[in-house]
Design a protein around this motif. Structure first.
Motif, PDB file in Angstrom:
ATOM      1  N   LYS A   7       0.842  -1.201   0.000  1.00 21.89           N
ATOM      2  CA  LYS A   7       0.000   0.000   0.000  1.00 21.89           C
ATOM      3  C   LYS A   7       0.876   1.250   0.000  1.00 21.89           C
ATOM      4  O   LYS A   7       0.573   2.237  -0.687  1.00 21.89           O
ATOM      5  CB  LYS A   7      -0.922   0.002   1.224  1.00 21.89           C
ATOM      6  N   GLU A  10       2.205   1.690  -3.445  1.00 23.88           N
ATOM      7  CA  GLU A  10       1.115   2.181  -4.294  1.00 23.88           C
ATOM      8  C   GLU A  10       0.968   3.689  -4.162  1.00 23.88           C
ATOM      9  O   GLU A  10       0.864   4.416  -5.155  1.00 23.88           O
ATOM     10  CB  GLU A  10      -0.182   1.475  -3.903  1.00 23.88           C
ATOM     11  N   ASN A  11       0.983   4.193  -2.925  1.00 16.24           N
ATOM     12  CA  ASN A  11       0.813   5.629  -2.686  1.00 16.24           C
ATOM     13  C   ASN A  11       2.015   6.437  -3.157  1.00 16.24           C
ATOM     14  O   ASN A  11       1.867   7.554  -3.661  1.00 16.24           O
ATOM     15  CB  ASN A  11       0.563   5.883  -1.200  1.00 16.24           C
ATOM     16  N   SER A  13       4.241   5.545  -5.549  1.00 17.73           N
ATOM     17  CA  SER A  13       4.524   5.407  -6.978  1.00 17.73           C
ATOM     18  C   SER A  13       3.343   5.770  -7.869  1.00 17.73           C
ATOM     19  O   SER A  13       3.521   6.075  -9.054  1.00 17.73           O
ATOM     20  CB  SER A  13       4.948   3.969  -7.288  1.00 17.73           C
ATOM     21  N   GLY A  14       2.122   5.716  -7.309  1.00 18.27           N
ATOM     22  CA  GLY A  14       0.934   5.966  -8.115  1.00 18.27           C
ATOM     23  C   GLY A  14       0.478   4.756  -8.910  1.00 18.27           C
ATOM     24  O   GLY A  14      -0.452   4.858  -9.720  1.00 18.27           O
ATOM     25  N   ILE A  15       1.106   3.609  -8.688  1.00 22.06           N
ATOM     26  CA  ILE A  15       0.758   2.377  -9.401  1.00 22.06           C
ATOM     27  C   ILE A  15      -0.062   1.478  -8.484  1.00 22.06           C
ATOM     28  O   ILE A  15       0.312   1.235  -7.341  1.00 22.06           O
ATOM     29  CB  ILE A  15       2.028   1.633  -9.870  1.00 22.06           C
ATOM     30  N   LYS A  16      -1.179   0.964  -8.987  1.00 22.33           N
ATOM     31  CA  LYS A  16      -2.062   0.127  -8.192  1.00 22.33           C
ATOM     32  C   LYS A  16      -1.361  -1.160  -7.765  1.00 22.33           C
ATOM     33  O   LYS A  16      -0.515  -1.695  -8.484  1.00 22.33           O
ATOM     34  CB  LYS A  16      -3.328  -0.219  -8.980  1.00 22.33           C
ATOM     35  N   ALA A  17      -1.763  -1.641  -6.593  1.00 26.44           N
ATOM     36  CA  ALA A  17      -1.155  -2.856  -6.054  1.00 26.44           C
ATOM     37  C   ALA A  17      -1.319  -4.031  -7.008  1.00 26.44           C
ATOM     38  O   ALA A  17      -0.407  -4.864  -7.159  1.00 26.44           O
ATOM     39  CB  ALA A  17      -1.784  -3.191  -4.694  1.00 26.44           C
ATOM     40  N   HIS A  18      -2.472  -4.107  -7.688  1.00 26.04           N
ATOM     41  CA  HIS A  18      -2.710  -5.190  -8.646  1.00 26.04           C
ATOM     42  C   HIS A  18      -1.674  -5.166  -9.768  1.00 26.04           C
ATOM     43  O   HIS A  18      -1.132  -6.220 -10.166  1.00 26.04           O
ATOM     44  CB  HIS A  18      -4.123  -5.064  -9.230  1.00 26.04           C
ATOM     45  N   THR A  19      -1.374  -3.968 -10.262  1.00 29.04           N
ATOM     46  CA  THR A  19      -0.376  -3.840 -11.330  1.00 29.04           C
ATOM     47  C   THR A  19       1.015  -4.204 -10.819  1.00 29.04           C
ATOM     48  O   THR A  19       1.791  -4.869 -11.526  1.00 29.04           O
ATOM     49  CB  THR A  19      -0.376  -2.399 -11.876  1.00 29.04           C
ATOM     50  N   ARG A  21       1.765  -6.323  -8.537  1.00 30.23           N
ATOM     51  CA  ARG A  21       1.848  -7.787  -8.423  1.00 30.23           C
ATOM     52  C   ARG A  21       2.069  -8.429  -9.792  1.00 30.23           C
ATOM     53  O   ARG A  21       2.799  -9.410  -9.915  1.00 30.23           O
ATOM     54  CB  ARG A  21       0.581  -8.329  -7.767  1.00 30.23           C
TER      55      ARG A  21
END
Length: 295
Positions: A7, A10-11, A13-19, A21
């Motif tokens: 998390k 994610e915050n 880098s701006g990249i979603k956790a799903h991406t 992974r």
């Protein structure tokens, strides 16, 4: 060494956790570490790599192609982005890496390049200010330690003070007198220093009291200097418990003055402020209210 959750990454880098992974599992770009209880975490080196990968992907590089690059090739390609529309993000990433590594040489080179290319005002607004926001998040999540924060903020502070000292102010009929200070216990002065630079650049007169000033001392300075306006910033002080009382004390102490307040602490203030107190919540509000240009 800092540990970041997915998390946090994610915050930052701006990249979603799903991406993230997918990048890990399909392309093996990086491999998260595991705690004794099998919770994934990332290190400083992981964060630096991810930030560089994000910059390249935003510029159109395919993730599969990035995954085949060596670390040096990734850094080289990121450096070339400084000439593109992502130039600000590149410099923010460079400063983040310099802070993590406590690397003064990289910091000096990055800041010198930015000031030469964009000037101090644009460097502050488009690079240093967003970088400080990122530092704030990293501080809250224990992503940086006090040594790293002091290292980078002191270097930025030095740059702004040099710029302030180099200004030539020409007072005129539009000149106003501002008294700037931070409340007792507040030590985060970079924003106040930058405001000093901006106001002086518009030929305003500044009385700068600095960090952690007791309210009685502010009152004494006001009685001596009689400024038109007062300005302060709440970042870590006053405490949430003292916030309302302190704002009221400012209003009562300087009933005939306009007092401006900014800072993250205002998020905890949910009432309408007293009539002579003006809250400026964002940098944009500050710039617009004081007619400060981004040029």
């Amino acid at each position: 060494m800092a540990q970041y959750s997915i998390k946090d990454i994610e915050n930052l880098s701006g990249i979603k956790a799903h991406t993230l992974r997918i990048w890990e599992q399909r392309y093996e770009l990086f491999k998260p570490h595991r705690t004794d209880t099998n919770i994934r975490y990332y290190t400083d080196n992981d964060l630096k790599l991810i930030l560089n990968v994000v910059l390249l992907s935003k510029q159109g590089y395919r993730i599969g192609a990035i995954a085949k690059m060596s670390e040096d090739e990734i850094k080289s390609n990121v450096y070339s982005l400084s000439k593109t529309d992502l130039k600000y993000e590149v410099h923010i990433t460079e400063l983040t890496q310099a802070m993590i590594d406590i690397d003064e040489e990289v910091f000096e080179k990055t800041i010198a390049t930015c000031i030469l290319q964009y000037g101090l005002t644009k460097t502050m607004l488009n690079i240093i200010y967003p970088f400080l926001v990122k530092i704030g998040y990293m501080w809250v999540t224990d992503g940086i330690n006090p040594a790293q924060e002091h290292f980078i903020t002191n270097l930025i502070r030095q740059k702004i003070i040099v710029a302030i000292d180099g200004q030539v102010v020409k007072y005129n009929e539009q000149t106003k007198h501002y008294l700037l200070f931070l409340p007792e216990g507040e030590l985060h002065e970079i924003s106040l220093l930058f405001l000093t630079y901006l106001l002086k650049s518009r030929n305003h007169r500044i009385t700068y009291l600095g960090m952690s000033v007791p309210l009685n001392d502010v009152s004494e300075a006001v009685s001596i200097k009689n400024p038109d306006y007062l300005y302060t910033i709440f970042t870590s002080s006053p405490s949430d418990e003292d916030l309302y009382d302190y704002v009221q004390a400012l209003s009562d102490s300087f009933a005939g003055k306009q007092v401006y307040i900014s800072g993250i602490k205002l998020m905890s203030y949910t009432q309408t402020p007293p009539p002579n107190i003006c809250f400026l919540h964002t940098l944009e509000e500050v710039m617009q209210h004081f007619n400060l240009s981004r040029d």
